[in-house]
Design an enzyme around this catalytic site. Structure first.
Site, PDB file in Angstrom:
ATOM      1  N   HIS A  48       6.004 -12.600   7.381  1.00  9.72           N
ATOM      2  CA  HIS A  48       6.303 -11.293   7.022  1.00  9.72           C
ATOM      3  C   HIS A  48       7.381 -11.073   6.219  1.00  9.72           C
ATOM      4  O   HIS A  48       8.266 -11.859   6.181  1.00  9.72           O
ATOM      5  CB  HIS A  48       6.548 -10.505   8.336  1.00  9.72           C
ATOM      6  CG  HIS A  48       6.314  -8.948   7.806  1.00  9.72           C
ATOM      7  ND1 HIS A  48       7.160  -8.263   7.430  1.00  9.72           N
ATOM      8  CD2 HIS A  48       5.204  -8.221   8.197  1.00  9.72           C
ATOM      9  CE1 HIS A  48       6.665  -6.925   7.307  1.00  9.72           C
ATOM     10  NE2 HIS A  48       5.435  -6.932   7.736  1.00  9.72           N
ATOM     11  N   HIS A  95      -1.764  -8.931   2.026  1.00 11.78           N
ATOM     12  CA  HIS A  95      -1.387  -7.665   2.615  1.00 11.78           C
ATOM     13  C   HIS A  95      -2.841  -7.247   3.418  1.00 11.78           C
ATOM     14  O   HIS A  95      -2.966  -8.160   4.460  1.00 11.78           O
ATOM     15  CB  HIS A  95      -1.369  -6.488   1.493  1.00 11.78           C
ATOM     16  CG  HIS A  95      -0.816  -5.459   2.034  1.00 11.78           C
ATOM     17  ND1 HIS A  95      -0.016  -5.229   3.082  1.00 11.78           N
ATOM     18  CD2 HIS A  95      -0.780  -4.035   1.424  1.00 11.78           C
ATOM     19  CE1 HIS A  95       0.269  -3.901   3.318  1.00 11.78           C
ATOM     20  NE2 HIS A  95      -0.283  -3.243   2.090  1.00 11.78           N
ATOM     21  N   SER A 146       0.824  -1.209   0.018  1.00 11.12           N
ATOM     22  CA  SER A 146      -0.157  -0.055  -0.133  1.00 11.12           C
ATOM     23  C   SER A 146       0.892   1.512  -0.028  1.00 11.12           C
ATOM     24  O   SER A 146       0.570   2.094  -0.804  1.00 11.12           O
ATOM     25  CB  SER A 146      -1.020   0.181   1.124  1.00 11.12           C
ATOM     26  OG  SER A 146      -0.097  -0.503   2.411  1.00 11.12           O
ATOM     27  N   ASP A 158      -2.035  -8.338  11.591  1.00 10.49           N
ATOM     28  CA  ASP A 158      -3.135  -8.742  11.148  1.00 10.49           C
ATOM     29  C   ASP A 158      -3.690 -10.170  12.182  1.00 10.49           C
ATOM     30  O   ASP A 158      -4.966 -10.575  12.118  1.00 10.49           O
ATOM     31  CB  ASP A 158      -3.513  -9.289   9.750  1.00 10.49           C
ATOM     32  CG  ASP A 158      -3.132  -7.978   9.056  1.00 10.49           C
ATOM     33  OD1 ASP A 158      -3.709  -6.850   9.142  1.00 10.49           O
ATOM     34  OD2 ASP A 158      -2.534  -8.240   7.848  1.00 10.49           O
ATOM     35  N   ARG A 162       3.326  -4.751  16.917  1.00 17.75           N
ATOM     36  CA  ARG A 162       1.802  -4.297  16.569  1.00 17.75           C
ATOM     37  C   ARG A 162       1.069  -5.399  17.107  1.00 17.75           C
ATOM     38  O   ARG A 162      -0.124  -5.167  17.615  1.00 17.75           O
ATOM     39  CB  ARG A 162       1.713  -3.894  15.308  1.00 17.75           C
ATOM     40  CG  ARG A 162       2.558  -2.744  14.862  1.00 17.75           C
ATOM     41  CD  ARG A 162       2.487  -2.584  13.267  1.00 17.75           C
ATOM     42  NE  ARG A 162       2.795  -3.718  12.528  1.00 17.75           N
ATOM     43  CZ  ARG A 162       2.636  -3.880  10.930  1.00 17.75           C
ATOM     44  NH1 ARG A 162       1.958  -2.908  10.394  1.00 17.75           N
ATOM     45  NH2 ARG A 162       3.090  -5.092  10.351  1.00 17.75           N
TER      46      ARG A 162
HETATM   47  N1  NMX Z   1       1.378 -19.712   6.002  1.00 13.29           N
HETATM   48  C1  NMX Z   1       1.805 -20.658   4.961  1.00 13.29           C
HETATM   49  N2  NMX Z   1       2.849 -20.383   4.305  1.00 13.29           N
HETATM   50  C2  NMX Z   1       3.625 -19.488   4.698  1.00 13.29           C
HETATM   51  C3  NMX Z   1       3.268 -18.394   5.208  1.00 13.29           C
HETATM   52  C4  NMX Z   1       2.215 -18.643   6.265  1.00 13.29           C
HETATM   53  N3  NMX Z   1       1.519 -17.682   7.061  1.00 13.29           N
HETATM   54  N4  NMX Z   1       4.068 -17.135   5.528  1.00 13.29           N
HETATM   55  C5  NMX Z   1       4.890 -17.661   4.306  1.00 13.29           C
HETATM   56  N5  NMX Z   1       4.626 -18.672   3.756  1.00 13.29           N
HETATM   57  C6  NMX Z   1       5.293 -19.607   2.599  1.00 13.29           C
HETATM   58  C7  NMX Z   1       4.953 -18.462   1.465  1.00 13.29           C
HETATM   59  O1  NMX Z   1       3.881 -18.680   0.966  1.00 13.29           O
HETATM   60  C8  NMX Z   1       6.184 -19.094   0.570  1.00 13.29           C
HETATM   61  O2  NMX Z   1       5.800 -20.456   0.126  1.00 13.29           O
HETATM   62  P1  NMX Z   1       6.141 -20.513  -1.537  1.00 13.29           P
HETATM   63  O3  NMX Z   1       7.639 -20.776  -1.621  1.00 13.29           O
HETATM   64  O4  NMX Z   1       5.433 -21.711  -1.843  1.00 13.29           O
HETATM   65  O5  NMX Z   1       5.711 -19.538  -2.413  1.00 13.29           O
HETATM   66  C9  NMX Z   1       7.509 -19.476   1.437  1.00 13.29           C
HETATM   67  O6  NMX Z   1       6.718 -19.492   2.838  1.00 13.29           O
HETATM   68  C10 NMX Z   1       8.230 -18.200   1.709  1.00 13.29           C
HETATM   69  O7  NMX Z   1       7.624 -17.286   2.016  1.00 13.29           O
HETATM   70  P2  NMX Z   1       8.363 -15.903   2.834  1.00 13.29           P
HETATM   71  O8  NMX Z   1       9.560 -15.386   1.954  1.00 13.29           O
HETATM   72  O9  NMX Z   1       8.828 -16.430   4.134  1.00 13.29           O
HETATM   73  O10 NMX Z   1       7.425 -14.862   2.893  1.00 13.29           O
HETATM   74  P3  NMX Z   1       6.989 -13.559   1.750  1.00 13.29           P
HETATM   75  O11 NMX Z   1       7.881 -12.520   2.074  1.00 13.29           O
HETATM   76  O12 NMX Z   1       7.220 -14.093   0.484  1.00 13.29           O
HETATM   77  O13 NMX Z   1       5.755 -13.285   2.031  1.00 13.29           O
HETATM   78  C11 NMX Z   1       3.722 -12.803   3.560  1.00 13.29           C
HETATM   79  C12 NMX Z   1       5.223 -12.547   3.294  1.00 13.29           C
HETATM   80  C13 NMX Z   1       3.452 -11.888   4.550  1.00 13.29           C
HETATM   81  C14 NMX Z   1       2.937 -12.401   2.221  1.00 13.29           C
HETATM   82  C15 NMX Z   1       3.635 -14.266   3.794  1.00 13.29           C
HETATM   83  O14 NMX Z   1       4.024 -14.489   5.291  1.00 13.29           O
HETATM   84  C16 NMX Z   1       1.946 -14.672   3.949  1.00 13.29           C
HETATM   85  O15 NMX Z   1       1.460 -14.966   2.844  1.00 13.29           O
HETATM   86  N6  NMX Z   1       1.497 -14.640   5.163  1.00 13.29           N
HETATM   87  C17 NMX Z   1       0.052 -14.849   5.494  1.00 13.29           C
HETATM   88  C18 NMX Z   1      -0.695 -13.744   4.943  1.00 13.29           C
HETATM   89  C19 NMX Z   1      -0.670 -12.642   5.887  1.00 13.29           C
HETATM   90  O16 NMX Z   1      -0.692 -12.494   7.084  1.00 13.29           O
HETATM   91  N7  NMX Z   1      -0.372 -11.427   5.057  1.00 13.29           N
HETATM   92  C20 NMX Z   1      -0.207 -10.084   6.029  1.00 13.29           C
HETATM   93  C21 NMX Z   1       0.839  -9.433   6.122  1.00 13.29           C
HETATM   94  C22 NMX Z   1       0.768  -8.185   6.953  1.00 13.29           C
HETATM   95  N8  NMX Z   1      -0.022  -7.206   6.147  1.00 13.29           N
HETATM   96  O17 NMX Z   1      -0.841  -6.463   6.790  1.00 13.29           O
HETATM   97  O18 NMX Z   1       0.416  -7.034   5.125  1.00 13.29           O
HETATM   98  C1  MLT Z   2       2.181  -3.572   6.509  1.00 10.87           C
HETATM   99  O1  MLT Z   2       1.726  -3.043   7.534  1.00 10.87           O
HETATM  100  O2  MLT Z   2       2.252  -2.874   5.683  1.00 10.87           O
HETATM  101  C2  MLT Z   2       2.707  -5.018   6.796  1.00 10.87           C
HETATM  102  O3  MLT Z   2       2.999  -5.401   7.867  1.00 10.87           O
HETATM  103  C3  MLT Z   2       3.306  -5.269   5.331  1.00 10.87           C
HETATM  104  C4  MLT Z   2       4.596  -5.149   5.017  1.00 10.87           C
HETATM  105  O4  MLT Z   2       5.293  -4.374   5.928  1.00 10.87           O
HETATM  106  O5  MLT Z   2       5.482  -5.512   4.196  1.00 10.87           O
END
Ligand code: NMX
Ligand code: MLT
Length: 436
Positions: A317, A270, A240, A372, A326
């Site tokens: 994350h 996100h 965002s 979240d 947070r």
């Molecule tokens: N559950 C299952 N798998 C996960 C999770 C999770 N909570 N977090 C990461 N992974 C997987 C990810 O999908 C990836 O799999 P693949 O190699 O098959 O594509 C692998 O672990 C490596 O990912 P990372 O490098 O650890 O994470 P990345 O930096 O790519 O993504 C998020 C970060 C936040 C997108 C990821 O942790 C996620 O999808 N979390 C769940 C959704 C979430 O809570 N998002 C909110 C973030 C905060 N916000 O408000 O924005």
């Molecule tokens: C955010 O607050 O924007 C989330 O934690 C995602 C991020 O920092 O990448």
């Protein structure tokens, strides 16, 4: 206006500082970029600058150098409140130092003066189909306000570049002022039969949102202030913030830029993760009778989610490698005021189980909860159970951070953003040369 005066005083020094840094050190390397990063969502590529917040992977966010616990102590609070004025946070973001109570109130007063939402915004919201997602309504409302943009008018009238930030600040103040009423209107329209509660001019910005939501418990005012504070800014690389910055870099005004940022926030990886997370908690409750008290059953449920190919929302994350502060601030709020709440207790129990499951799976680089993982359970406690609304509350808060950043980006004359792309064949060639 107090914010304008305070920024103006600092500008000559800031502009010279940046000019000098680039003039004398422009060719100093900040880092390298690997092929994995080019193909991997630019993770950790250092290519953005902001002085408003910084995310340390272990410690978490600092706003203008202050951690979350420090911020909660530092910023002035309304009489009788446990949580600070949001106006004080906005002052901190824009000015760089903590306000006095009077300065925080001055920002709040400015917002009150600018808070009236034009009827055409409500007309646009009302015109959407009943099944439109609340984030669609909210994003569209922000975009609809674009016709009010002073920046756009002044730009086309030929304003000088070093003054761009002034109408950007005016626009940002005007937009932020209206957000609580727009968001609460969407909530009441969609879920409370359109029984709209008018704004209360005696309340501060955060408390007024709570009032217009129609939540009777006075503690919801403090939760709202806390929530808006925690979700406001998370440095510049998140979807965002980066989207808003990118769009604004073409000299789009804040209405265009922030609505684009909100569209990014609406993705499930996100900001939409807060709705997904509450949904997941409810499915734990519905589908697994034992999970609420049996950690082994909860563990199995988490594994089932992973094995079905889904992520566990609220965990992991891109930058953080420890529990998000947070998350901790919200956990502490729940523990203090309603430790026995069923869904809150379940969210807290998930924290004891899911990090180990994600570690065992070995994919997520960060197995810890993010912001979240628990926010929805706090809303749920206060009766705000319509979880597809949760990202709107996140969006109200996030516009504080992205608009403050947009003002400073204009003030420092940051240029249009335009990174370079390559083809896969080019990357293969680079790889071959590196091996030779
Ligand atoms: N559950 C299952 N798998 C996960 C999770 C999770 N909570 N977090 C990461 N992974 C997987 C990810 O999908 C990836 O799999 P693949 O190699 O098959 O594509 C692998 O672990 C490596 O990912 P990372 O490098 O650890 O994470 P990345 O930096 O790519 O993504 C998020 C970060 C936040 C997108 C990821 O942790 C996620 O999808 N979390 C769940 C959704 C979430 O809570 N998002 C909110 C973030 C905060 N916000 O408000 O924005
Ligand atoms: C955010 O607050 O924007 C989330 O934690 C995602 C991020 O920092 O990448």
């Amino acid at each position: 206006m107090i914010l304008k005066d305070k920024i103006e005083q600092q500008l000559p020094e800031w502009r010279e500082r940046v000019r000098k840094l680039v003039r004398e050190n422009g060719d100093v390397k900040v880092g390298d970029v690997t092929i994995a990063q080019v193909y991997g969502g630019m993770r950790s590529v250092k290519s953005l600058v902001t002085d408003i917040s910084y995310v340390d992977p272990v410690e978490g966010i600092r706003f203008r150098g202050h951690t979350i616990p420090e911020i909660l102590k530092l910023l002035p609070k309304p009489d009788g409140a446990a949580m600070p004025y949001v106006g004080g946070l906005y002052y901190l973001f824009l000015v760089g130092s903590a306000p006095t109570a009077q300065q925080a109130q001055e920002v709040e007063t400015e917002w009150k003066k600018r808070g009236k939402v034009p009827q055409y915004v409500f007309d646009v919201i009302n015109s959407l189909p009943p099944d439109a997602h609340p984030m669609t309504l909210f994003t569209l409302a922000v975009l609809t306000l674009q016709r009010e943009s002073l920046f756009s008018k002044k730009y086309h009238a030929g304003i000088q570049k070093d003054q761009y930030w002034e109408p950007m600040l005016e626009d940002s103040m005007n937009l932020v002022a209206k957000l609580p009423e727009i968001a609460a209107y969407i909530y009441r329209l969609k879920y409370k039969n359109g029984d709209i509660i008018p704004s209360d001019p005696d309340l501060d910005w955060g408390a007024n949102f709570a009032h217009m939501m129609g939540v009777p418990d006075p503690l919801y005012k403090d939760l709202s202030r806390l929530y808006f504070l925690l979700h406001s800014d998370h440095e510049s690389g998140n979807v965002s913030a980066h989207t808003t910055h990118l769009v604004a870099s073409s000299l789009s005004d804040i209405y265009y830029a922030a609505s684009a940022g909100l569209s990014g926030l609406a993705g499930p990886l996100h900001g939409l993760a807060n709705q997904e997370c509450l949904n997941w908690l409810l499915s734990v409750k519905e589908e697994c009778a034992d999970c609420a008290y049996d950690k082994e059953a909860l563990r199995q449920f988490a594994w089932d989610t992973l094995n079905s190919g889904q992520v566990i929302p609220g965990y992991g994350h891109a930058v953080l490698r420890k529990t998000d502060p947070r998350y901790t601030a919200q956990l502490e709020f729940g523990k203090k005021y309603f430790p026995e709440d069923e869904i809150f207790k379940l969210a807290a129990l998930v924290y004891e189980v899911v990090p180990d499951v994600l570690r065992e799976q070995g994919k997520a680089k960060d197995p810890w909860p993010n912001v979240d993982a628990i926010s929805g359970s706090l809303q749920y406690h206060f009766g705000v159970k319509e979880f597809d609304f949760y990202t709107v509350i996140f969006g109200v808060s996030r516009i504080l951070g992205v608009s403050a950043n947009a003002v400073w980006a204009r003030a420092l004359g940051q240029p249009i953003e335009r990174p370079k792309s390559l083809t896969t064949a080019m990357l293969e060639e680079i790889a071959q040369k590196a091996k030779a």
